[in-house]
Structure formats: C-alpha cells, structure tokens
Design an enzyme around this catalytic site. Structure first.
Site, PDB file in Angstrom:
ATOM      1  N   ASN A   1      30.473  21.592  47.346  1.00 54.35           N
ATOM      2  CA  ASN A   1      31.930  21.659  47.477  1.00 54.35           C
ATOM      3  C   ASN A   1      32.475  20.616  48.454  1.00 54.35           C
ATOM      4  OD1 ASN A   1      32.336  23.579  45.537  1.00 54.35           O
ATOM      5  ND2 ASN A   1      32.109  25.300  46.945  1.00 54.35           N
TER       6      ASN A   1
ATOM      7  N   SER B   1      31.865  30.031  49.477  1.00 55.79           N
ATOM      8  CA  SER B   1      31.834  28.625  49.074  1.00 55.79           C
ATOM      9  C   SER B   1      31.945  27.693  50.274  1.00 55.79           C
ATOM     10  CB  SER B   1      33.000  28.328  48.126  1.00 55.79           C
ATOM     11  OG  SER B   1      32.962  29.175  47.017  1.00 55.79           O
TER      12      SER B   1
HETATM   13  N1  LIG Z   1      35.016  31.023  41.527  1.00 54.04           N
HETATM   14  C1  LIG Z   1      34.013  30.187  41.739  1.00 54.04           C
HETATM   15  O1  LIG Z   1      33.857  29.181  41.028  1.00 54.04           O
HETATM   16  C2  LIG Z   1      33.027  30.460  42.841  1.00 54.04           C
HETATM   17  C3  LIG Z   1      31.785  29.809  42.822  1.00 54.04           C
HETATM   18  C4  LIG Z   1      30.838  30.085  43.832  1.00 54.04           C
HETATM   19  C5  LIG Z   1      31.164  30.972  44.849  1.00 54.04           C
HETATM   20  N2  LIG Z   1      32.397  31.565  44.860  1.00 54.04           N
HETATM   21  C6  LIG Z   1      32.675  32.494  45.943  1.00 54.04           C
HETATM   22  O2  LIG Z   1      32.460  33.817  45.470  1.00 54.04           O
HETATM   23  C7  LIG Z   1      33.330  34.723  46.150  1.00 54.04           C
HETATM   24  C8  LIG Z   1      34.155  35.502  45.132  1.00 54.04           C
HETATM   25  O3  LIG Z   1      34.877  34.586  44.327  1.00 54.04           O
HETATM   26  P1  LIG Z   1      35.347  34.950  42.830  1.00 54.04           P
HETATM   27  O4  LIG Z   1      35.621  33.638  42.160  1.00 54.04           O
HETATM   28  O5  LIG Z   1      34.426  35.934  42.202  1.00 54.04           O
HETATM   29  O6  LIG Z   1      36.766  35.647  43.142  1.00 54.04           O
HETATM   30  P2  LIG Z   1      37.629  36.683  42.276  1.00 54.04           P
HETATM   31  O7  LIG Z   1      39.043  36.460  42.677  1.00 54.04           O
HETATM   32  O8  LIG Z   1      37.264  36.604  40.829  1.00 54.04           O
HETATM   33  O9  LIG Z   1      37.096  38.101  42.826  1.00 54.04           O
HETATM   34  C9  LIG Z   1      37.283  38.497  44.149  1.00 54.04           C
HETATM   35  C10 LIG Z   1      36.785  39.912  44.328  1.00 54.04           C
HETATM   36  O10 LIG Z   1      37.063  40.298  45.697  1.00 54.04           O
HETATM   37  C11 LIG Z   1      37.574  41.607  45.688  1.00 54.04           C
HETATM   38  N3  LIG Z   1      38.406  41.773  46.883  1.00 54.04           N
HETATM   39  C12 LIG Z   1      39.608  41.228  47.137  1.00 54.04           C
HETATM   40  N4  LIG Z   1      40.061  41.617  48.350  1.00 54.04           N
HETATM   41  C13 LIG Z   1      39.090  42.427  48.867  1.00 54.04           C
HETATM   42  C14 LIG Z   1      38.959  43.160  50.077  1.00 54.04           C
HETATM   43  N5  LIG Z   1      39.923  43.124  50.991  1.00 54.04           N
HETATM   44  N6  LIG Z   1      37.819  43.895  50.270  1.00 54.04           N
HETATM   45  C15 LIG Z   1      36.838  43.920  49.322  1.00 54.04           C
HETATM   46  N7  LIG Z   1      36.923  43.265  48.145  1.00 54.04           N
HETATM   47  C16 LIG Z   1      38.028  42.523  47.921  1.00 54.04           C
HETATM   48  C17 LIG Z   1      38.390  41.672  44.395  1.00 54.04           C
HETATM   49  O11 LIG Z   1      38.602  43.012  44.035  1.00 54.04           O
HETATM   50  C18 LIG Z   1      37.455  40.952  43.431  1.00 54.04           C
HETATM   51  O12 LIG Z   1      36.441  41.838  42.966  1.00 54.04           O
HETATM   52  C19 LIG Z   1      34.186  33.871  47.105  1.00 54.04           C
HETATM   53  O13 LIG Z   1      33.591  33.871  48.373  1.00 54.04           O
HETATM   54  C20 LIG Z   1      34.104  32.481  46.458  1.00 54.04           C
HETATM   55  O14 LIG Z   1      34.305  31.447  47.392  1.00 54.04           O
HETATM   56  C21 LIG Z   1      33.317  31.364  43.861  1.00 54.04           C
END
Ligand SMILES: NC(=O)c1ccc[n+]([C@@H]2O[C@H](COP(=O)([O-])OP(=O)(O)OC[C@H]3O[C@@H](n4cnc5c(N)ncnc54)[C@H](O)[C@@H]3O)[C@@H](O)[C@H]2O)c1
Length: 282
Positions: free
Chosen positions: A190, A119
């Site tokens: 963002n 993000s």
């Molecule tokens: N949540 C949102 O609204 C949103 C929107 C767009 C982009 N994003 C981006 O997408 C990405 C994931 O966000 P999310 O909301 O799915 O988060 P989430 O917390 O739902 O999931 C995170 C994932 O990362 C994994 N993880 C954690 N530590 C790890 C490690 N050390 N090695 C490998 N995997 C690991 C977890 O097991 C989980 O599958 C981030 O970069 C976030 O900025 C999020």
C-alpha cells in the site's frame, strides 16, 4: 503448537474472504460479527460464492459442503476463547481496533496469537493495549482474499520470533506467499500502490483524461488487470481514504494527501462496489 482454529473478527469484504481462505485450508474458522444476523449473512455469502465455483466445475459439491461445515458464525467475542490465532478485520480505525484488541486479550487463551489485517495502522499500538505484546503481529491479506496470493507478515518491535514464524507458517498453510515486513504505515504494497491511486484521482481532477480512459490506459499500457478507479472501487473508498490518511500522518508526503474528490465521495456514501456505487455504478 500448530494453528488449527482461527477466529476472524469483522464480517466485511475481508472478513468473509478470510473465512473462506481459512476453511479451504482445512482449518476451523469462527467468524465473529457484532450481530448474529450479519455473521450468518456472511457465511451465507461465502456459501453463495462456493456454489458458483461448483456450477463452474472448479469445486466439487462435497468440498464446498466441507468448507462451509468448517465455518461457524458467532456474535459473542468469548466464543473465540480457544482460538490459536485471531485475525481482526474490522473497520480501518485505530481506536476501534485498540478497544477490540484489549477485549480479545481478555477472552483469548494464553498463547493465542492476536493478529490484525490492517492495511496501514501501527501494529505496535495494538500490541501495547494487550498483556501479550510478544504474541501480536500483522497478517495483511489482499482483496479478494481467496484469489490473491500475497500475505504481508508485519513485525512490530514487540513481536517474538515464535509469533512471526507461526504467522508465516499459517499463511503458507493457506496456500499464500508470505513476505515479512517492518511495522511501517502501508507496509510494502500500500505504501507503493496508494500514491499511484491518489495521483490517478489528481489526474482526473486536472482533466488530463476521462476516468474510463485512465483505466484503459493503465490496463493496456502496464498490463494491469484493472485500472486505478476500478481498483479503488474494489478496495472501498472509505478504506482507501483511511489508508491515505494513515500514510500521510506517518510520512507527510504530499503524494499521500488524499484528493478532495475521494473525501467528498466518502462523505456522500459512495464507497465503491460494497455500496453499488463509487467511481463507477454497479
Ligand atoms: N478492502 C480491502 O481491499 C482490504 C484489503 C486488505 C486489508 N483490508 C483491511 O481489512 C479491514 C477490514 O476492511 P474491509 O474492506 O473488510 O471493510 P468493510 O467496510 O467491508 O467491513 C468492515 C467491518 O467492520 C465492522 N465494524 C465497523 N465498525 C465496527 C466497530 N466499531 N466495532 C467492530 N466492528 C466494526 C463492520 O461491521 C464490518 O463487518 C481493514 O483494516 C482494512 O484496512 C482491506
């Protein structure tokens, strides 16, 4: 070369949404989580969501079966070797993402594009830990990925035109609206959205109005589909805090300095919808 096989790394909110988007577009999705159990659970949750769509008459059972049939769950990173594109969507932490990109560079075939769904984090830093910085870019989807039309295609200084064109064509294949953005913290959406969300928390701390009334005000007064607190809970408070910290680190703008309430809620494990409690209870 067209993109037909897409690896997705990370089985959180965005990983599962991305798997559905890719499989719905008729492409092969290989989803990798650190354990087979969480990878399988992720596919099961996509299947549950599709079953609801079938119940509501928005999708046929045959289409739902075909979509799920295009998603494979794996725990071994080397299963992504033949992917034309891998989208990393793990926790918003630069060191975690850097080590993952270094590993992906070792396992994914030459010419495969390595993309991040970050993000806010600097895409160029991920590119520079690989031996193929020209093939690294950002593809920033929005939450929930199957429903949200936008994808920000993020161009680090190192990316080739071919990589940006292929990523843009991929987003279009997924039925999305791509926009091309420079590699700056927060990109477009963002960088503009988070000062608003952070200032809503400031307003709550100052006692200007109740949380429910701030949400009602922004829905009714701006025609937004949800208020700032409901949106923070949807995004995830840990992810929101990481986004604000990355924006503040880059621009030093006080509007990006995360409010204490947000930091304390993350410390308390109240992360929003994903933990069934954030600003609201679920
Ligand atoms: N949540 C949102 O609204 C949103 C929107 C767009 C982009 N994003 C981006 O997408 C990405 C994931 O966000 P999310 O909301 O799915 O988060 P989430 O917390 O739902 O999931 C995170 C994932 O990362 C994994 N993880 C954690 N530590 C790890 C490690 N050390 N090695 C490998 N995997 C690991 C977890 O097991 C989980 O599958 C981030 O970069 C976030 O900025 C999020």
């Amino acid at each position: 070369m067209g993109i037909t096989t897409v690896g997705i790394v990370g089985s959180g909110i965005m990983g599962s949404g991305l798997a559905e988007v890719v499989a719905r577009a008729g492409l092969t999705a290989i989803v990798r989580s650190r354990s087979q159990a969480t990878a399988d659970a992720m596919v099961a949750s996509v299947a549950k969501g599709l079953a609801k769509q079938v119940e509501k008459g928005r999708l046929t059972q045959d289409d739902a079966t075909a979509i799920i049939g295009r998603i494979t769950a794996v725990s071994d990173l080397s299963a992504l070797a033949d992917c034309d594109l891998v989208i990393e969507s793990v926790v918003e932490d630069l060191d975690t993402k850097k080590s993952l990109f270094a590993e992906l560079d070792r396992v994914v075939k030459t010419g495969g594009i390595l993309a991040t769904n970050t993000s806010t984090l600097p895409v160029v830093e991920l590119a520079m830990v690989t031996s193929r910085p020209e093939s690294v870019c950002g593809v920033h989807f929005f939450n929930p990925a199957p429903a949200m039309p936008l994808v920000e295609i993020v161009r680090p200084l190192t990316a080739s035109d071919a990589t940006i064109h292929a990523a843009t064509a991929f987003a279009e294949t997924c039925g999305k609206q791509p926009v091309q953005v420079k590699d700056r913290a927060g990109f477009v959406v963002n960088a503009l959205l988070f000062p608003y969300l952070n200032n809503a928390i400031r307003m709550l701390e100052q006692g200007t109005a109740s949380m429910a009334d701030i949400d009602t005000a922004m829905k009714g007064g701006c025609n937004f589909p949800m208020g700032p607190f409901a949106l923070l809970d949807l995004v995830g408070l840990d992810t929101s805090l990481a986004i604000l910290d990355a924006l503040y680190a880059e621009f030093r703008d006080p509007n990006y300095a995360a409010m204490p309430t947000l930091r304390r809620m993350v410390a308390a494990g109240r992360l929003g919808r994903k933990t069934k409690g954030g600003f609201y209870d679920y």
